[in-house]
Each structure stands twice: as C-alpha cells, then as structure tokens.
Design a protein around this motif. Structure first.
Motif, PDB file in Angstrom:
ATOM      1  N   TYR A 401       0.840  -1.201   0.000  1.00 41.41           N
ATOM      2  CA  TYR A 401       0.000   0.000   0.000  1.00 41.41           C
ATOM      3  C   TYR A 401       0.879   1.257   0.000  1.00 41.41           C
ATOM      4  CZ  TYR A 401      -3.683   3.312   1.369  1.00 41.41           C
ATOM      5  OH  TYR A 401      -4.551   4.384   1.409  1.00 41.41           O
ATOM      6  N   VAL A 402       1.929   1.275   0.840  1.00 44.52           N
ATOM      7  CA  VAL A 402       2.819   2.443   0.924  1.00 44.52           C
ATOM      8  C   VAL A 402       3.516   2.680  -0.415  1.00 44.52           C
ATOM      9  CG1 VAL A 402       4.907   3.387   2.001  1.00 44.52           C
ATOM     10  CG2 VAL A 402       3.173   2.271   3.420  1.00 44.52           C
ATOM     11  N   PHE A 403       4.029   1.638  -1.024  1.00 49.20           N
ATOM     12  CA  PHE A 403       4.690   1.791  -2.330  1.00 49.20           C
ATOM     13  C   PHE A 403       3.726   2.370  -3.372  1.00 49.20           C
ATOM     14  CE2 PHE A 403       8.225  -0.769  -0.814  1.00 49.20           C
ATOM     15  CZ  PHE A 403       9.291  -0.319  -1.590  1.00 49.20           C
ATOM     16  N   CYS A 404       2.463   1.974  -3.284  1.00 48.45           N
ATOM     17  CA  CYS A 404       1.468   2.430  -4.272  1.00 48.45           C
ATOM     18  C   CYS A 404       1.028   3.876  -4.039  1.00 48.45           C
ATOM     19  CB  CYS A 404       0.251   1.511  -4.273  1.00 48.45           C
ATOM     20  SG  CYS A 404       0.617  -0.133  -4.882  1.00 48.45           S
ATOM     21  N   THR A 405       1.279   4.414  -2.856  1.00 45.11           N
ATOM     22  CA  THR A 405       0.933   5.824  -2.600  1.00 45.11           C
ATOM     23  C   THR A 405       2.120   6.746  -2.854  1.00 45.11           C
ATOM     24  OG1 THR A 405       1.437   5.528  -0.250  1.00 45.11           O
ATOM     25  CG2 THR A 405      -0.879   5.315  -0.894  1.00 45.11           C
ATOM     26  N   ALA A 406       3.233   6.191  -3.338  1.00 40.95           N
ATOM     27  CA  ALA A 406       4.420   7.007  -3.621  1.00 40.95           C
ATOM     28  C   ALA A 406       4.089   8.066  -4.672  1.00 40.95           C
ATOM     29  CB  ALA A 406       5.559   6.122  -4.113  1.00 40.95           C
ATOM     30  N   PRO A 407       4.526   9.312  -4.453  1.00 40.38           N
ATOM     31  CA  PRO A 407       4.202  10.383  -5.410  1.00 40.38           C
ATOM     32  C   PRO A 407       5.154  10.356  -6.603  1.00 40.38           C
ATOM     33  CG  PRO A 407       5.429  11.277  -3.550  1.00 40.38           C
ATOM     34  CD  PRO A 407       5.299   9.808  -3.310  1.00 40.38           C
ATOM     35  N   LEU A 408       4.682   9.813  -7.710  1.00 40.58           N
ATOM     36  CA  LEU A 408       5.520   9.840  -8.916  1.00 40.58           C
ATOM     37  C   LEU A 408       4.647  10.021 -10.146  1.00 40.58           C
ATOM     38  CD1 LEU A 408       5.167   6.904 -10.468  1.00 40.58           C
ATOM     39  CD2 LEU A 408       6.757   6.126  -8.730  1.00 40.58           C
ATOM     40  N   ASN A 409       5.287  10.502 -11.201  1.00 40.90           N
ATOM     41  CA  ASN A 409       4.607  10.710 -12.473  1.00 40.90           C
ATOM     42  C   ASN A 409       4.723   9.422 -13.286  1.00 40.90           C
ATOM     43  OD1 ASN A 409       3.712  11.463 -14.988  1.00 40.90           O
ATOM     44  ND2 ASN A 409       5.003  13.275 -15.160  1.00 40.90           N
ATOM     45  N   ARG A 410       3.595   8.747 -13.501  1.00 35.56           N
ATOM     46  CA  ARG A 410       3.662   7.439 -14.184  1.00 35.56           C
ATOM     47  C   ARG A 410       4.008   7.564 -15.661  1.00 35.56           C
ATOM     48  NH1 ARG A 410      -2.420   5.162 -15.153  1.00 35.56           N
ATOM     49  NH2 ARG A 410      -3.566   7.095 -14.971  1.00 35.56           N
ATOM     50  N   LYS A 411       4.100   8.792 -16.172  1.00 37.25           N
ATOM     51  CA  LYS A 411       4.514   8.974 -17.562  1.00 37.25           C
ATOM     52  C   LYS A 411       6.040   9.039 -17.689  1.00 37.25           C
ATOM     53  CE  LYS A 411       1.578  12.377 -17.784  1.00 37.25           C
ATOM     54  NZ  LYS A 411       0.724  13.517 -18.137  1.00 37.25           N
ATOM     55  N   GLU A 412       6.748   8.902 -16.564  1.00 38.27           N
ATOM     56  CA  GLU A 412       8.219   8.897 -16.592  1.00 38.27           C
ATOM     57  C   GLU A 412       8.711   7.456 -16.435  1.00 38.27           C
ATOM     58  OE1 GLU A 412       9.478  11.527 -13.506  1.00 38.27           O
ATOM     59  OE2 GLU A 412       9.163  13.323 -14.720  1.00 38.27           O
ATOM     60  N   PRO A 413       9.066   6.786 -17.520  1.00 37.57           N
ATOM     61  CA  PRO A 413       9.446   5.371 -17.447  1.00 37.57           C
ATOM     62  C   PRO A 413      10.616   5.103 -16.499  1.00 37.57           C
ATOM     63  CG  PRO A 413       9.174   6.073 -19.730  1.00 37.57           C
ATOM     64  CD  PRO A 413       9.099   7.298 -18.892  1.00 37.57           C
ATOM     65  N   PHE A 414      11.608   6.003 -16.495  1.00 37.82           N
ATOM     66  CA  PHE A 414      12.793   5.790 -15.657  1.00 37.82           C
ATOM     67  C   PHE A 414      12.417   5.753 -14.177  1.00 37.82           C
ATOM     68  CE2 PHE A 414      16.610   7.399 -13.387  1.00 37.82           C
ATOM     69  CZ  PHE A 414      17.486   6.356 -13.705  1.00 37.82           C
ATOM     70  N   VAL A 415      11.494   6.648 -13.759  1.00 40.99           N
ATOM     71  CA  VAL A 415      11.081   6.700 -12.357  1.00 40.99           C
ATOM     72  C   VAL A 415      10.269   5.452 -12.006  1.00 40.99           C
ATOM     73  CG1 VAL A 415       9.944   8.093 -10.580  1.00 40.99           C
ATOM     74  CG2 VAL A 415      11.027   9.227 -12.512  1.00 40.99           C
ATOM     75  N   CYS A 416       9.381   5.040 -12.906  1.00 35.19           N
ATOM     76  CA  CYS A 416       8.568   3.838 -12.660  1.00 35.19           C
ATOM     77  C   CYS A 416       9.447   2.586 -12.563  1.00 35.19           C
ATOM     78  CB  CYS A 416       7.532   3.664 -13.774  1.00 35.19           C
ATOM     79  SG  CYS A 416       6.262   4.952 -13.792  1.00 35.19           S
ATOM     80  N   THR A 417      10.427   2.488 -13.462  1.00 34.12           N
ATOM     81  CA  THR A 417      11.350   1.349 -13.434  1.00 34.12           C
ATOM     82  C   THR A 417      12.118   1.311 -12.120  1.00 34.12           C
ATOM     83  OG1 THR A 417      11.615   1.570 -15.825  1.00 34.12           O
ATOM     84  CG2 THR A 417      13.240   0.227 -14.686  1.00 34.12           C
ATOM     85  N   THR A 418      12.517   2.504 -11.646  1.00 29.74           N
ATOM     86  CA  THR A 418      13.263   2.583 -10.385  1.00 29.74           C
ATOM     87  C   THR A 418      12.403   2.114  -9.217  1.00 29.74           C
ATOM     88  OG1 THR A 418      14.515   4.453 -11.284  1.00 29.74           O
ATOM     89  CG2 THR A 418      14.634   4.092  -8.907  1.00 29.74           C
ATOM     90  N   VAL A 463      13.719  10.543  -8.948  1.00 24.68           N
ATOM     91  CA  VAL A 463      14.136   9.274  -8.341  1.00 24.68           C
ATOM     92  C   VAL A 463      14.728   9.535  -6.949  1.00 24.68           C
ATOM     93  CG1 VAL A 463      15.903   7.453  -8.480  1.00 24.68           C
ATOM     94  CG2 VAL A 463      14.438   7.934 -10.448  1.00 24.68           C
ATOM     95  N   PHE A 464      15.549  10.573  -6.843  1.00 24.76           N
ATOM     96  CA  PHE A 464      16.113  10.926  -5.528  1.00 24.76           C
ATOM     97  C   PHE A 464      14.988  11.310  -4.554  1.00 24.76           C
ATOM     98  CE2 PHE A 464      20.415  12.371  -7.541  1.00 24.76           C
ATOM     99  CZ  PHE A 464      20.741  11.038  -7.757  1.00 24.76           C
ATOM    100  N   ASP A 465      13.986  12.060  -5.069  1.00 30.42           N
ATOM    101  CA  ASP A 465      12.821  12.410  -4.249  1.00 30.42           C
ATOM    102  C   ASP A 465      12.107  11.152  -3.759  1.00 30.42           C
ATOM    103  OD1 ASP A 465      12.672  15.108  -3.801  1.00 30.42           O
ATOM    104  OD2 ASP A 465      11.339  15.553  -5.474  1.00 30.42           O
ATOM    105  N   LEU A 466      11.961  10.186  -4.670  1.00 32.17           N
ATOM    106  CA  LEU A 466      11.289   8.929  -4.346  1.00 32.17           C
ATOM    107  C   LEU A 466      12.054   8.177  -3.251  1.00 32.17           C
ATOM    108  CD1 LEU A 466       9.037   6.892  -5.058  1.00 32.17           C
ATOM    109  CD2 LEU A 466      10.556   5.969  -6.835  1.00 32.17           C
ATOM    110  N   TYR A 467      13.370   8.141  -3.361  1.00 29.33           N
ATOM    111  CA  TYR A 467      14.205   7.488  -2.338  1.00 29.33           C
ATOM    112  C   TYR A 467      13.987   8.163  -0.978  1.00 29.33           C
ATOM    113  CZ  TYR A 467      18.294   5.457  -0.025  1.00 29.33           C
ATOM    114  OH  TYR A 467      19.105   4.773   0.851  1.00 29.33           O
ATOM    115  N   LEU A 468      14.030   9.499  -0.970  1.00 33.03           N
ATOM    116  CA  LEU A 468      13.868  10.236   0.293  1.00 33.03           C
ATOM    117  C   LEU A 468      12.473  10.013   0.881  1.00 33.03           C
ATOM    118  CD1 LEU A 468      15.655  13.546  -0.779  1.00 33.03           C
ATOM    119  CD2 LEU A 468      16.532  11.810   0.794  1.00 33.03           C
ATOM    120  N   TRP A 469      11.466   9.982   0.013  1.00 31.06           N
ATOM    121  CA  TRP A 469      10.090   9.753   0.465  1.00 31.06           C
ATOM    122  C   TRP A 469       9.981   8.383   1.143  1.00 31.06           C
ATOM    123  CZ3 TRP A 469       5.927   6.467  -0.360  1.00 31.06           C
ATOM    124  CH2 TRP A 469       4.659   6.959  -0.017  1.00 31.06           C
TER     125      TRP A 469
END
Length: 635
Positions: A401-418, A463-469
């Motif tokens: 559930y926590v991973f699915c609430t992560a704030p990311l833009n799903r149109k960015e393949p690199f961020v989604c892959t990460t 991606v760095f934002d995602l890591y920190l989040w």
C-alpha cells in the motif's frame, strides 16, 4: 465475496467521514474562512494568527509554500519545523519538535493538538487526485482555531461540512490589493514584449518554442515549469525578480499559479486551452476554467512588488475575446470534497478477500463504497497503476500500500522502473544503499547537452525524491537519506545550468533530430503542440489519436458548448488566412525559425527555379521520397 458482502459494505461506507477523527470531534473548534482572490492578503492574515499562537500548523499544497512559511516563521523568531514527504528540517538543533510546523497537506498530523491550524488553497478539496488531503485536514485537525484560506467558491461547501460536525464558520472576505486590467489588445508578436512580461504556456513544447523565440530577439528569459526541481524554480524566480539582472521576461506554465512570489507586470496567455484530467481519470483538452484563469492572471501586479498594477492579455487576438468571457464569469462553486480509502480499510477488505490483488481490492472498495452528496471518491488510477506494476513482487499488504501511494509521475518510465527495482530489492530484505542508487542513476552526471538529457536529469531528481520519500517510511531499508539529499542538491545545480542554457539545448536537440521528425523534444503533456484547429487527444488508455476538438471534448453546460463552437470557428478562420504562404510558413514564422526576409528570398528562388524548370537537390529528394511513399501505399 457474496458470503461477506454485508461486512464489505460496512467497511466501505464513507457516508460519515467526520466520525473518523475522534480527537477533533472531542473539542469545539472555531473555523475562520479567509476568502478572496489572488493577491488579496487573505493568507497573510491567517499566517499572522499562526505566528502569534502558542502552537500552530500550516498546511499548504506545495513544498515551496511550506518552505516559505518555514522560513518566514523562523525569521520572525518563531521556531518552526518543515515537514514534507521527502524532508524533515528541525528548528531546534537537538531535533526536538518545535511548537510550530509548516508542512505539505498530505503530511499533517491529525493526532497532535495545536492552538491554530492554517489550511491554504481550500478550493483544492475538489481536486480529483489530491482532494482527500484537504478533506482530512479540514475534518481531522485537532486545533482550537482552523483558519481556512481560498476562493469564495468553497465557502458554501465548507459551511455545510462544518454543519455536520456541529461547528460554525466565520467568513472574512478580502478584496484584491492592486488593480488588475484586462487589456483590449493581444500581444500578437513577441516583438511587442516589455520588461515584467510573463508568457504562460500549457505544454512543455510551447515553453521550449517560446523561450527560444524570445532569446532569438536578443532578450534573456527565465523558465519555470512543473517538473523542474523546487530549487531551480526558486533560482529562476530570483533571476526574473532581480532588478539588476538583465533577465526581464518569464516563460512559464501554470506552475506559477501558486507558491512563487514573482514581480510580474503583465500576464500573456500563449493559449487558453490546456490538458486536464477529469473525475474519471480521462485526459481531456478544454478551455481553462474561470478559477484557473483568475489564479494565473492574478499573479500580475503583486502587492509590495515594483509593479503596482497588473495587466493580462493573450498572444493571439482571437483568444482575447474568449479570455474576457472566461474572466467575467463567476467561479463555479465547489460542490464536493474528496475521499480516499485508508490503509486500514483496505486491510479489512483483504482479511475478507485474501486472494484478491491490491488493485482488485481497490476496485471492489470503490464499487461498493457509499458516499453522501457532499463527498466523492478521488481518482485512484495512479494507485492502481503502481499496484498492477508491483503485483508480482512478494510484499506484505501494508508495505505494498505504501509503495502504491508514492508520489511519482507514471509517464516517466525511468522513475517507474526505479520504483519497481526498489520494491524488488525491498522484498528480498536488501537495503537500498547510496552506492546502489549511484550505480542505477549513473551518478555523477554531467550538465545536459540537449533537451532529452535535461528531461532525464529531471527524472533522476524525481528518483532521488522517491528514495527520500521512502526513507521516511522504511528507514532501515533506505538508510542513506543524508547522502542522497547531498547529491540531490548538486543535481539541482546541474539542472539549473541546463535551464539557464535552455535555448542552446533546444538548438542542439533540433540539429540532432532525425530528418522529418515531428517532435523535437520529449513531451509529458497529452497536448503535443498548441494548434489552432485540431489536437492530439489521448484517451484514458493512453492511446493517442488525432481528434478534432469537438470530438475530444465533452463539456458540460450550454455556455461551454457555445464558447468552444465560437473558439473553433475563429480558429478555422485564422488558419484560412494563410496569406498564400501555407500553414508551415506561418508556423515557422511564429516559432522564430524563419524571418519575413528569408521567406521572401525563398519565394523568389523558388519562382526563378520554377520558371527555368530547375529544381534543387532537396526538391529532388522530396520528390523521390514522395514517389516512394506513393509506391508503398499502392503496394
């Protein structure tokens, strides 16, 4: 599922959200609504009360706004902590919690008691994706005084919501502090730009195109758009605001609508249509709303800036009539507040339906949920997208559930892959180290040489934002937050270099683009380019198809239908006025890639060649490629 249907219906009954917050219901709160347009001082008065209180919390829609209040508060000798999804900054050196907190609204605590709470931009309670956060803050904050700031259009809804909690709302109305004039003429040409002008675009490609045209005229410009890191946005704003800096023109998206203090004299709308996401999560292209137009136009002539009066106009003459009509209409009242299923509710569903995937659990929850007329269930497409993406990875439900609430833009393949790689390693109980992240992102990175590289650097920043989040939710598994934050600041500086040289990057991208390529730069908006007659419309499945505006839009209300009809009619008329030179020539002229003198020279050469029966090599190639294409079609 049929056996436990009664239990599922009870769990998904969302008709009494006030009952979810017993701490707030245990006290009698005083609700004060500061209502007014942009630049009316409404937030200023709420913040003054926040600063004078023994304890307080400020809840804003953006990191930039939370950061601004954090700085103001500490500068006024009121110790204040900063809390965002990716960052915690303590006012006290020993990391003791201060009595005041400035946070992004998703991060507010409903368990901590405060004397004063400020909820900014309350009209966002109707936002299809994030509205639930404003609902939660309004109903759940445990504060003696709740100061709500925003558009008057939200007064009735807030009053009704507070009626259900037994709390009265005191309304304080504010008028704009500086005059705002809608001009009677459009800009029509970038040759007519003046210091203090801000051109507002609704697509990143238009940002690139306009900024290049501005600099082709020997003018420096600052650039601000949504996917830029906060530090870069602040630096660009600082550059534009500095009276000693030669940069006097700003090219921006509606990201300037809130969160940045800018010294703008005149707002110029490059277009008055923008991509939007409707309540069903589908992409639409629509005229901007009155609320959006006022929010953006209101940035001109800010109180306390060097410009005492604001002006607003459009780039194209046909758009000006439409803009005046939009600005003259009353803002549509906010009708309902957003809700979102909590982790606890989904866990209870999972108990009854142990074999269902998280995506299915969410679907079943929404289909069974009951809401009364004051509420709606927020769009959960992003959540489901991530749930489906990591479904094959073995995770417990709460972590999933926590991973699915992560704030990311799903149109960015690199961020989604990460995120996918993060989840895989997390599931193996292997910590995500600084070295691992550096290898994955190929850190250190060089300044960008073209637009594609700049867009990639922005994705790495995300991606760095995602890591920190994630580091604040799983500290043991994401242990190197301090090191990541240090390289993120360096990356911000690298991105700033790229943005300062943006016209060089555009030129490099165009020279390296394949011959005949339609797009020069990557695009993360559904609207690929601001055209006047038809647009690329992406449906809710992400499939792009060229559709006329009339087919792509489903606009409620007679006024919208009438406006769009008039808009399309004027657009067609403009395209017909090609002055015998064709639409390509017009577009090249508009984009600054062709001058009138060059066009006359080309026409003269073409006529000479045509008369003598000679054609250049390029024409021959075009003819050959054209005949090949025709041959393919025949086959």
């Amino acid at each position: 599922m049929l056996d436990c249907m009664d239990d599922l219906r009870k769990i998904s009954d969302l008709r009494l959200p006030p009952n979810w917050y017993p701490e707030a219901r245990a006290i009698q709160r005083k609700i004060i609504f500061h209502a007014g347009p942009t630049n009316s001082g409404k937030t200023y008065h709420a913040i003054q009360r926040f600063l004078s209180a023994k304890s307080g919390i400020y809840c804003g829609p953006l990191k930039l706004l939370a950061h601004e209040i954090f700085q103001k508060s500490n500068a006024a000798n009121v110790p204040c902590d900063l809390v965002t999804g990716e960052e915690r900054v303590y006012a006290n050196e020993d990391a003791r919690q201060a009595s005041h907190i400035a946070c992004t609204i998703e991060m507010c605590s409903t368990n901590t008691p405060y004397e004063v709470a400020v909820i900014d931009e309350i009209q966002m309670i109707r936002d299809p994706a994030r509205g639930w956060a404003w609902t939660r803050a309004l109903l759940g904050l445990s504060a003696e005084e709740i100061h709500v700031c925003g558009e008057a259009a939200a007064i009735d809804l807030v009053t009704e919501l507070m009626y259900t909690t037994g709390e009265e709302v005191e309304v304080r109305n504010y008028e704009r502090l500086t005059p705002l004039t809608v001009l009677d003429y459009a800009l029509e040409s970038l040759d007519n730009l003046r210091p203090g002008d801000c051109i507002v675009c609704f697509s990143k490609n238009d940002i690139y195109s306009v900024s290049r045209q501005v600099e082709a005229r020997g003018l420096e410009c600052a650039v601000i758009y949504g996917s830029l890191p906060p530090g870069t946005k602040l630096e660009q704003a600082k550059k534009f605001n500095d009276p000693d800096d030669p940069c006097k023109i700003l090219v921006a998206t509606d990201a300037i609508g809130m969160g940045l203090n800018l010294c703008i004299k005149r707002i110029i709308f490059n277009s008055i249509v923008k991509p939007t996401i409707n309540e069903k999560g589908e992409k639409e292209i629509d005229l901007i709303t009155t609320s959006q137009a006022l929010q953006i136009a209101g940035r001109a002539g800010r109180y306390g800036s060097s410009f005492k009066q604001g002006e607003v106009t459009t780039m194209h003459r046909d758009d000006l009539v439409q803009l005046k009509e939009i600005l003259s209409e009353p803002v549509r009242p906010v009708k309902a507040a957003g809700l979102h299923p909590t982790a606890e509710q989904i866990e209870m569903f999972a108990y009854h339906l142990p074999d269902a995937t998280l995506s299915n659990l969410i679907d079943i929850f929404v289909s069974l949920s009951q809401v009364d007329g004051l509420y709606f269930v927020c769009n959960i497409d992003d959540f489901k997208f991530l749930a489906d993406m990591i479904q094959h990875i073995p995770l417990n439900l709460r972590s999933r559930y926590v991973f699915c609430t992560a704030p990311l833009n799903r149109k960015e393949p690199f961020v989604c892959t990460t995120l996918l790689k993060f989840a895989r390693q997390f599931s193996r109980n292997e910590p995500l180290t600084f070295d691992w992240l550096c290898r994955h992102t190929k850190w250190p990175l060089a300044p960008p040489k073209n637009i594609k590289e700049l867009v990639h650097l922005e994705a790495v920043h995300d991606v760095f934002d995602l890591y920190l989040w994630l580091s604040y939710r799983f500290m043991d598994m994401f242990p190197d937050a301090a090191l990541v934050r240090s390289i993120q600041k360096k990356l911000d500086d690298i991105i700033q270099i790229g943005v300062c040289n943006i016209t060089k990057l555009i030129r490099a991208s165009q020279s390296s683009a394949a011959p005949g390529a339609a797009e020069v730069v990557p695009e993360d908006f559904p609207l690929s380019r601001t055209k006047r007659d038809s647009r690329v419309f992406s449906d809710h499945r992400g499939v792009k198809s060229p559709e006329p505006l009339s087919v792509a839009l489903e606009v409620p209300g007679e006024r919208r239908a009438r406006s769009l009809k008039a808009y399309r009619s004027s657009a067609r008329q403009e395209d017909l006025k090609s002055h015998g030179r064709g639409s390509l020539a017009n577009r090249l002229l508009r984009e600054g890639l062709l001058t009138q003198e060059m066009l006359r020279q080309l026409e003269s050469e073409w006529q000479d060649q045509h008369r003598s029966g000679r054609y250049g090599l390029a024409s021959k190639r075009d003819d050959e490629s054209s005949s090949k294409e025709t041959g393919k079609k025949k086959k």
